[in-house]
Design an enzyme around this catalytic site. Structure first.
Site, PDB file in Angstrom:
ATOM      1  CB  ALA A 166      -3.990  -1.238  -6.665  1.00 21.38           C
ATOM      2  CG  ASP A 167      -3.380   1.219  -0.900  1.00 19.79           C
ATOM      3  OD1 ASP A 167      -2.378   0.740  -0.330  1.00 19.79           O
ATOM      4  OD2 ASP A 167      -3.898   2.300  -0.566  1.00 19.79           O
ATOM      5  CG  LEU A 168      -4.637  -6.297   1.094  1.00 17.30           C
ATOM      6  CD1 LEU A 168      -6.147  -6.151   1.137  1.00 17.30           C
ATOM      7  CD2 LEU A 168      -4.257  -7.746   0.782  1.00 17.30           C
ATOM      8  CG  ASN A 172      -7.931   0.501   1.531  1.00 21.63           C
ATOM      9  OD1 ASN A 172      -8.674   1.412   1.850  1.00 21.63           O
ATOM     10  ND2 ASN A 172      -6.916   0.663   0.701  1.00 21.63           N
TER      11      ASN A 172
END
Length: 239
Positions: A166-168, A172
């Site tokens: 969801a938050d590449l 991360n």
């Protein structure tokens, strides 16, 4: 994964040494009283690194709300079932991926505390020794062509498995000992592979590199780096 009921809610664990964890162990205060806090990572909120009695280093993270909602509701979420809670869902996807050999941190445990119709939650994962996120790494040194190509292949392997992150973003992704790891699978899912969401993942990653370079012009990132990443990605998964 095993789950036990507590007075406040539930604790799930994947690591045998975490079977004795109590709800209090998901508070950094307990670790501080034992002088077991060995580091921290500050983003929007603080993530804590703690040392266990067995000399493992764990990462303790509380689930905080962001954006406008977070201004008046810091960490409370609507409870719609244990499996749907942020912590249990993230622990479950990490357990699946770790057991399948994907480059993710080893899942340790998760905690969900109920309060009426709402809950708050925490997760513990194993610290990846010697790792730096890509923003920290690229602010100090460049990656070579082979590394950018390998990063693209790493992302492609996740996408081929149907892993939606969801938050590449660049923070991360960790690099440790020539191995890339993806972290922070909050709101992540295992989906049917589809070019639409996979391309959106890549677009999000590119925006994050450009954003970080806007804040730090010396960041070792360029269009050529991105093209090498795409070449590596498309060598395994043309979209």
């Amino acid at each position: 994964m095993q789950i036990k009921t507590t007075q406040q809610g539930h604790i799930a664990w994947c690591e045998p040494s975490a079977a004795t964890l109590t709800p209090q162990d998901f508070s950094v205060d307990v670790w501080q009283t034992k002088a077991a806090v060995v580091g921290q990572s500050k983003g929007r909120y603080t993530t804590w690194f703690v040392k266990t009695d067995s000399s493992q280093t764990w990462v303790l993270r509380h689930y905080w709300r962001g954006g406008l909602v977070g201004k008046f509701n810091r960490d409370s979420y609507l409870y719609t079932g244990l499996k749907q809670t942020r912590a249990m869902a993230e622990l479950a996807i990490l357990e699946t991926l770790y057991q399948e050999g994907f480059a993710v941190p080893r899942p340790i445990a998760a905690h969900v505390a109920r309060s009426g119709l709402c809950y708050n939650a925490d997760i513990i994962i194993e610290h990846v020794a010697g790792a730096k996120d890509l923003v920290a790494y690229l602010s100090q040194q460049p990656m070579d062509e082979q590394q950018w190509y390998a990063l693209g292949q790493t992302i492609a392997k996740f996408h081929l498995r149907g892993v939606y992150h969801a938050d590449l973003n660049a923070k991360n992704i960790l690099l440790a000992h020539e191995q890339f790891y993806l972290i922070d699978f909050d709101r992540g899912e295992l989906r049917q592979p589809n070019a639409s969401w996979q391309q959106a993942n890549l677009d999000r990653l590119l925006r994050s590199f450009n954003k970080e370079q806007g804040k730090l012009p010396s960041l070792a990132f360029s269009q050529q780096c991105w093209q090498l990443l795409l070449d590596g990605y498309r060598s395994l998964h043309p979209i």
